[in-house]
Design a protein around this motif. Structure first.
Motif, PDB file in Angstrom:
ATOM      1  N   ASN A   1       0.815  -1.219   0.000  1.00  0.00           N
ATOM      2  CA  ASN A   1       0.000   0.000   0.000  1.00  0.00           C
ATOM      3  C   ASN A   1       0.847   1.268   0.000  1.00  0.00           C
ATOM      4  O   ASN A   1       0.520   2.261   0.663  1.00  0.00           O
ATOM      5  CB  ASN A   1      -0.969   0.018   1.185  1.00  0.00           C
ATOM      6  CG  ASN A   1      -1.986  -1.106   1.115  1.00  0.00           C
ATOM      7  OD1 ASN A   1      -2.383  -1.526   0.029  1.00  0.00           O
ATOM      8  ND2 ASN A   1      -2.388  -1.611   2.261  1.00  0.00           N
ATOM      9  N   CYS A   2       1.938   1.235  -0.758  1.00  0.00           N
ATOM     10  CA  CYS A   2       2.810   2.403  -0.864  1.00  0.00           C
ATOM     11  C   CYS A   2       3.202   2.641  -2.320  1.00  0.00           C
ATOM     12  O   CYS A   2       3.308   1.701  -3.119  1.00  0.00           O
ATOM     13  CB  CYS A   2       4.091   2.218  -0.051  1.00  0.00           C
ATOM     14  SG  CYS A   2       3.893   2.363   1.734  1.00  0.00           S
TER      15      CYS A   2
ATOM     16  N   CYS B   1       4.897   7.035  -0.033  1.00  0.00           N
ATOM     17  CA  CYS B   1       3.568   7.570   0.294  1.00  0.00           C
ATOM     18  C   CYS B   1       2.618   6.401   0.525  1.00  0.00           C
ATOM     19  O   CYS B   1       2.446   5.545  -0.352  1.00  0.00           O
ATOM     20  CB  CYS B   1       3.065   8.456  -0.840  1.00  0.00           C
ATOM     21  SG  CYS B   1       1.458   9.231  -0.493  1.00  0.00           S
ATOM     22  N   GLN B   2       2.004   6.346   1.701  1.00  0.00           N
ATOM     23  CA  GLN B   2       1.036   5.306   2.029  1.00  0.00           C
ATOM     24  C   GLN B   2      -0.351   5.713   1.552  1.00  0.00           C
ATOM     25  O   GLN B   2      -0.739   6.879   1.667  1.00  0.00           O
ATOM     26  CB  GLN B   2       1.014   5.064   3.536  1.00  0.00           C
ATOM     27  CG  GLN B   2       2.320   4.551   4.109  1.00  0.00           C
ATOM     28  CD  GLN B   2       2.246   4.359   5.616  1.00  0.00           C
ATOM     29  OE1 GLN B   2       1.225   4.634   6.254  1.00  0.00           O
ATOM     30  NE2 GLN B   2       3.339   3.882   6.208  1.00  0.00           N
ATOM     31  N   PHE B   3      -1.085   4.756   0.999  1.00  0.00           N
ATOM     32  CA  PHE B   3      -2.443   5.051   0.547  1.00  0.00           C
ATOM     33  C   PHE B   3      -3.368   3.945   1.046  1.00  0.00           C
ATOM     34  O   PHE B   3      -2.945   2.829   1.350  1.00  0.00           O
ATOM     35  CB  PHE B   3      -2.498   5.143  -0.979  1.00  0.00           C
ATOM     36  CG  PHE B   3      -2.229   3.839  -1.689  1.00  0.00           C
ATOM     37  CD1 PHE B   3      -3.270   3.016  -2.090  1.00  0.00           C
ATOM     38  CD2 PHE B   3      -0.928   3.422  -1.933  1.00  0.00           C
ATOM     39  CE1 PHE B   3      -3.026   1.810  -2.728  1.00  0.00           C
ATOM     40  CE2 PHE B   3      -0.670   2.222  -2.573  1.00  0.00           C
ATOM     41  CZ  PHE B   3      -1.721   1.408  -2.974  1.00  0.00           C
ATOM     42  N   SER B   4      -4.658   4.267   1.144  1.00  0.00           N
ATOM     43  CA  SER B   4      -5.619   3.285   1.643  1.00  0.00           C
ATOM     44  C   SER B   4      -6.642   2.899   0.583  1.00  0.00           C
ATOM     45  O   SER B   4      -7.320   1.879   0.722  1.00  0.00           O
ATOM     46  CB  SER B   4      -6.354   3.835   2.875  1.00  0.00           C
ATOM     47  OG  SER B   4      -6.981   5.078   2.566  1.00  0.00           O
TER      48      SER B   4
ATOM     49  N   ALA C   1      -4.314   3.215  -5.739  1.00  0.00           N
ATOM     50  CA  ALA C   1      -3.067   3.931  -5.995  1.00  0.00           C
ATOM     51  C   ALA C   1      -3.132   4.664  -7.330  1.00  0.00           C
ATOM     52  O   ALA C   1      -3.766   4.195  -8.284  1.00  0.00           O
ATOM     53  CB  ALA C   1      -1.892   2.964  -5.999  1.00  0.00           C
TER      54      ALA C   1
ATOM     55  N   LEU D   1      -0.848  16.119  -4.629  1.00  0.00           N
ATOM     56  CA  LEU D   1      -0.957  15.303  -3.431  1.00  0.00           C
ATOM     57  C   LEU D   1      -1.085  16.179  -2.196  1.00  0.00           C
ATOM     58  O   LEU D   1      -0.305  17.115  -1.992  1.00  0.00           O
ATOM     59  CB  LEU D   1       0.292  14.419  -3.272  1.00  0.00           C
ATOM     60  CG  LEU D   1       0.384  13.617  -1.961  1.00  0.00           C
ATOM     61  CD1 LEU D   1      -0.687  12.524  -1.914  1.00  0.00           C
ATOM     62  CD2 LEU D   1       1.771  13.009  -1.784  1.00  0.00           C
TER      63      LEU D   1
ATOM     64  N   ALA E   1      -0.963  15.476   1.790  1.00  0.00           N
ATOM     65  CA  ALA E   1      -0.536  14.367   2.637  1.00  0.00           C
ATOM     66  C   ALA E   1      -0.096  14.865   4.000  1.00  0.00           C
ATOM     67  O   ALA E   1       0.365  15.999   4.152  1.00  0.00           O
ATOM     68  CB  ALA E   1       0.614  13.604   1.968  1.00  0.00           C
TER      69      ALA E   1
ATOM     70  N   GLU F   1      -1.103   9.647   2.456  1.00  0.00           N
ATOM     71  CA  GLU F   1      -2.006  10.266   1.480  1.00  0.00           C
ATOM     72  C   GLU F   1      -3.338  10.651   2.123  1.00  0.00           C
ATOM     73  O   GLU F   1      -3.977   9.854   2.804  1.00  0.00           O
ATOM     74  CB  GLU F   1      -2.242   9.289   0.328  1.00  0.00           C
ATOM     75  CG  GLU F   1      -3.176   9.803  -0.749  1.00  0.00           C
ATOM     76  CD  GLU F   1      -3.557   8.723  -1.737  1.00  0.00           C
ATOM     77  OE1 GLU F   1      -4.713   8.240  -1.657  1.00  0.00           O
ATOM     78  OE2 GLU F   1      -2.696   8.352  -2.564  1.00  0.00           O
TER      79      GLU F   1
ATOM     80  N   VAL G   1      -5.807  12.997  -3.383  1.00  0.00           N
ATOM     81  CA  VAL G   1      -5.067  12.978  -4.647  1.00  0.00           C
ATOM     82  C   VAL G   1      -5.985  13.454  -5.755  1.00  0.00           C
ATOM     83  O   VAL G   1      -7.158  13.069  -5.808  1.00  0.00           O
ATOM     84  CB  VAL G   1      -4.552  11.560  -4.979  1.00  0.00           C
ATOM     85  CG1 VAL G   1      -4.032  11.495  -6.413  1.00  0.00           C
ATOM     86  CG2 VAL G   1      -3.442  11.154  -4.036  1.00  0.00           C
TER      87      VAL G   1
END
Length: 313
Positions: A237-238, A260-263, A266, A275, A277, A296, A299
């Protein structure tokens, strides 16, 4: 037994001879080791025979890069049996010439020191960038000498760090004081704002400053334009949020950025994005040291900026 090799490079007039003389006569550095001193240019200052005697050094002058080719270094090693080697190196010869020369197996590179005359740095960086960047990219230590109140330490520091993020940098002032230039940082954005808005032209500054001072950004929120990159062995998840940078010349282009971590979903690889963040100071597997990680928050698609490449100078 390894023979440590110290390379002191820089342009003519940058103070190499004086620096090496100080090395030879410094009781904290020299303990009577038999020293082979290779001088690869005819400088403005000559070595004092007494200083050479005090430093137990034999001086060999080389006035052409061809003179370090072949087996000459091997022969000098047999002749002088040095316990230490110091090389005053001509920056215009380029370090690859020295690297390619045949050397004794016992010679081990200990340190590369690049001396820079503050009064000519910007001129050489602009007009002879290939030669100026050569030493800066390889140096363990960069020393700017002859600095005064007009010396632009902060942008110079960023220019050097853009070429070699791991090097140490010191500024020697005309009044005899020395500093590392960090206190002179003049960031082109408001680091106290919420969010901290990173302009397109300031991405390189943000990258270098966040690497050196992650505490400055810990817990803050940023807004910036960049690209999303994927790399092998990336944490789950990055993605990497970053830009492409030209460090030396048009053929020398690489990437810079932060994890950058995202949930959710991507961004597509290489897409330009805006971005938003949150920043957390953390160990970064991308840099293998403490740096920052981006979390994040938002975006949105973005067009490419007017200048796609980042420049550190």
């Amino acid at each position: 037994m390894n023979v440590p090799v110290y390379i002191v490079t820089g342009f003519l007039g940058s103070g190499k001879t004086k620096f090496i003389t100080d090395m030879l006569t410094d009781e904290g550095f020299s303990e009577g080791e038999r020293t082979l001193l290779l001088c690869c240019e005819e400088g403005e200052e000559e070595y004092d025979p007494e200083a050479l005697k005090q430093g137990n050094a034999v001086l060999v002058n080389l006035d052409d890069p061809k003179q370090i080719a072949g087996k000459r270094l091997m022969r000098m090693n047999r002749e002088h049996r040095p316990e230490r080697v110091i090389i005053e190196y001509n920056a215009t010869w380029l370090l690859e010439t020295l690297y390619a020369a045949e050397k004794p197996d016992s010679w081990a590179l200990a340190q590369i020191i690049d001396l820079v005359d503050a009064s000519t740095f910007e001129m050489y960086l602009k007009n002879m960038r290939k030669y100026m960047a050569d030493g800066l990219k390889e140096a363990d230590l960069v020393i700017f000498n002859r600095c005064d109140e007009n010396s632009r330490k902060s942008p110079w520091r960023r220019a050097v760090k853009g070429l070699n993020s791991g090097t140490r940098i010191f500024f020697e002032n005309l009044d005899g004081t020395t500093d590392d230039g960090v206190s002179d940082e003049d960031l082109p954005y408001d680091v106290k704002a919420n969010p901290v808005v990173i302009g397109d032209e300031d991405f390189g500054t943000f990258y270098l400053d966040a690497l050196e001072h992650p505490d400055r950004y810990d817990g803050k929120h940023i807004h910036a334009r960049g690209r999303a990159f994927r790399m092998e062995d990336m944490p789950k998840n990055c993605y990497v949020f970053g830009r492409h940078v030209m460090t030396c010349c048009a053929e020398d282009i690489g990437g810079i950025g932060f994890l950058c971590q995202f949930s959710g979903e991507a961004p597509k690889t290489n897409d330009w994005i805006f971005l938003d963040a949150k920043v957390e100071k953390s160990f970064s597997p991308l840099h293998n040291t403490d740096a920052i990680i981006l979390i994040e928050e938002k975006v949105s698609p973005a067009s490419a900026p007017k200048e796609e490449l980042v420049y550190f100078n």
